[in-house]
Motif scaffolding. Structure first.
Motif, short mmCIF file in Angstrom:
data_model
loop_
_atom_site.label_atom_id
_atom_site.label_comp_id
_atom_site.label_asym_id
_atom_site.label_seq_id
_atom_site.Cartn_x
_atom_site.Cartn_y
_atom_site.Cartn_z
N ARG A 1 0.84 -1.21 0.00
CA ARG A 1 0.00 0.00 0.00
C ARG A 1 0.87 1.26 0.00
O ARG A 1 0.53 2.24 -0.65
CB ARG A 1 -0.95 -0.01 1.20
CG ARG A 1 -2.15 -0.94 0.96
CD ARG A 1 -3.23 -0.72 2.01
NE ARG A 1 -2.79 -1.17 3.32
CZ ARG A 1 -2.90 -2.43 3.76
NH1 ARG A 1 -3.42 -3.35 2.97
NH2 ARG A 1 -2.48 -2.76 4.95
N ALA A 2 1.99 1.21 0.72
CA ALA A 2 2.90 2.38 0.74
C ALA A 2 3.43 2.66 -0.66
O ALA A 2 3.50 3.81 -1.09
CB ALA A 2 4.04 2.13 1.72
N THR A 18 0.74 4.28 -2.69
CA THR A 18 0.58 5.69 -2.30
C THR A 18 1.69 6.54 -2.91
O THR A 18 1.45 7.62 -3.46
CB THR A 18 0.61 5.82 -0.76
OG1 THR A 18 -0.38 4.96 -0.22
CG2 THR A 18 0.35 7.24 -0.30
N THR A 39 9.53 8.25 2.13
CA THR A 39 8.20 7.81 2.54
C THR A 39 8.29 6.54 3.38
O THR A 39 7.64 6.43 4.43
CB THR A 39 7.31 7.57 1.30
OG1 THR A 39 7.29 8.78 0.55
CG2 THR A 39 5.90 7.18 1.70
N PHE A 40 9.09 5.58 2.94
CA PHE A 40 9.21 4.35 3.73
C PHE A 40 9.77 4.62 5.12
O PHE A 40 9.38 4.01 6.10
CB PHE A 40 10.08 3.32 3.00
CG PHE A 40 9.25 2.43 2.13
CD1 PHE A 40 8.47 1.44 2.70
CD2 PHE A 40 9.21 2.60 0.77
CE1 PHE A 40 7.66 0.62 1.93
CE2 PHE A 40 8.40 1.80 -0.03
CZ PHE A 40 7.63 0.82 0.55
N VAL A 54 6.78 5.70 7.01
CA VAL A 54 5.60 4.83 7.05
C VAL A 54 5.81 3.53 7.82
O VAL A 54 4.99 3.12 8.63
CB VAL A 54 5.13 4.50 5.62
CG1 VAL A 54 4.08 3.40 5.61
CG2 VAL A 54 4.59 5.76 4.96
N LEU A 55 6.93 2.90 7.56
CA LEU A 55 7.09 1.55 8.11
C LEU A 55 7.81 1.57 9.46
O LEU A 55 9.00 1.29 9.56
CB LEU A 55 7.84 0.66 7.13
CG LEU A 55 7.03 0.16 5.96
CD1 LEU A 55 7.88 -0.73 5.08
CD2 LEU A 55 5.79 -0.60 6.40
#
Ligand code: 2P0
Length: 352
Positions: free
Chosen positions: A289-290, A293, A328-329, A332-333
């Motif tokens: 999903r990341a 996005t 982003t990762f 996000v994670l």
């Protein structure tokens, strides 16, 4: 010549991550696949196996061949390792038969010492680099004249995906159609330098050992999945052709689409296996999903996910998109370890 002389050769082999997956054997003994596959070889600065092979008439014959893997004695009596060593010895023996002045290395016990520069427990493919390094170290020790593609046929018998780790860059394993496997080997589709912007991120979702081994998982898929037939007859041949063209043209959007579709197709055949096999988990799906996005925000595919027989994600991207993808990762994670390719500054960072 002293019989105490120790002959020695060292080599390294890299890890490779497939973008068109190998899944299914038509011959389990020779490791002949049901489809061709294509992978990207990762930088040896980050993930590689270093293997030293030595032999000597002074090594006691009673000890036989041995392997020290990451400092621990390792069993090499398995059929796959034995097949590799037998093939290598046979080739050396042929050289010795043709030239009586050569020392009879093929008759000496072999000592192999192998180290991974990444945690074996991280659940990353280590058999590919391991068998590739073993085969090349012994081939160097025996001064064999075989080409990398010839050696790939030997490494293939150790572990299928190992045949692709004999080359750098973009590598195809052509399935071949002969029963004896003499045409089932790897070749280089493009050098790493052909696409210098390419990067890979590895998200270590779980360090646990996988529940179903690749070998038994793929045998169950071949035996029970209907979807698998479509994969090997239609999906993979199309993905191989599109992927080779995307690499030749450095078309990242096409590369990304085929990479993600092929990973999805492989995991769909796993789910269609009876009983089903699940390698991805909730964190894996969050990574997917990341990526979606990230790509939606960018308005084009700047990142591509792929998953092997486990929950860890490999994300391919281009250096120019590092901020959009890695940034982003990074946010996000939470809790997943992030390791980078090409010794970038992201190596070893924890997500926060
Ligand atoms: C690949 N995998 O192409 C695929 C994708 C896992 C999923 O090659 O039985 O360890 O030793 O030939 O090579 C893992 O299978 O299996 C693998 P064996 P291998 O990278």
């Amino acid at each position: 010549m002293s019989t105490d002389k120790v002959y020695r050769a060292s080599t390294t082999a890299p890890v490779n991550i497939a973008v068109v997956k190998y899944w299914g054997k038509r011959d389990a003994k020779l490791n002949l696949p049901t489809n061709s596959s294509l992978s990207v070889t990762l930088s040896q600065a980050d993930l590689r196996t270093l293997t030293t092979a030595s032999c000597s008439a002074s090594f006691p014959a009673s000890e036989g061949d041995s392997l020290l893997l990451n400092g621990e004695p390792s069993d090499i009596s398995g059929a796959r390792t034995q097949a590799c060593l037998r093939e290598l010895r046979t080739r050396r023996a042929a050289l010795e038969a043709a030239d009586a002045s050569l020392p009879k290395l093929s008759t000496y016990p072999l000592r192999l010492v192998s180290e991974n520069n990444f945690p074996t427990a991280a659940g990353l493919a280590s058999s590919a680099a391991g068998f590739a390094a073993l085969v090349r170290a012994v081939a160097n020790l025996y001064e064999l004249k075989d080409t990398p593609s010839e050696l790939s046929k030997i490494a293939r018998q150790g572990s299928g995906s190992a045949c692709r780790s004999l080359f750098g860059g973009y590598v195809a394993w052509r399935m071949g159609d002969k029963e004896d496997g003499t045409d089932s080997m790897a070749d280089q589709v493009a050098e790493a330098a052909h696409w210098p912007d390419m990067r890979a991120l590895i998200l270590v979702v779980s360090a646990a050992k996988k529940g179903v081994s690749s070998s038994s998982g793929m045998q169950q898929t071949v035996a029970t999945s209907g979807l698998f037939q479509q994969r090997i007859t239609t999906v993979v041949p199309e993905n191989m052709a599109t992927m080779e063209k995307a690499i030749a043209e450095r078309d990242f959007e096409k590369f990304a689409e085929v990479t993600m579709r092929d990973s999805n197709s492989f995991h769909a055949t796993c789910a269609d296996t009876y009983p089903p096999i699940f390698y991805m988990n909730d964190v894996s799906r969050a990574a997917i999903r990341a990526v979606e996005t990230i790509n939606e925000k960018a308005g084009r595919a700047v990142a591509a996910y792929t998953f092997d027989a486990g929950p860890n994600a490999v994300i391919y991207y281009q250096e120019k998109d590092t901020e959009a993808v890695v940034g982003t990762f990074y946010h996000v994670l939470q809790g997943a370890e992030i390791t980078g390719w090409k010794n970038e500054s992201i190596k070893g960072l924890k997500a926060s």
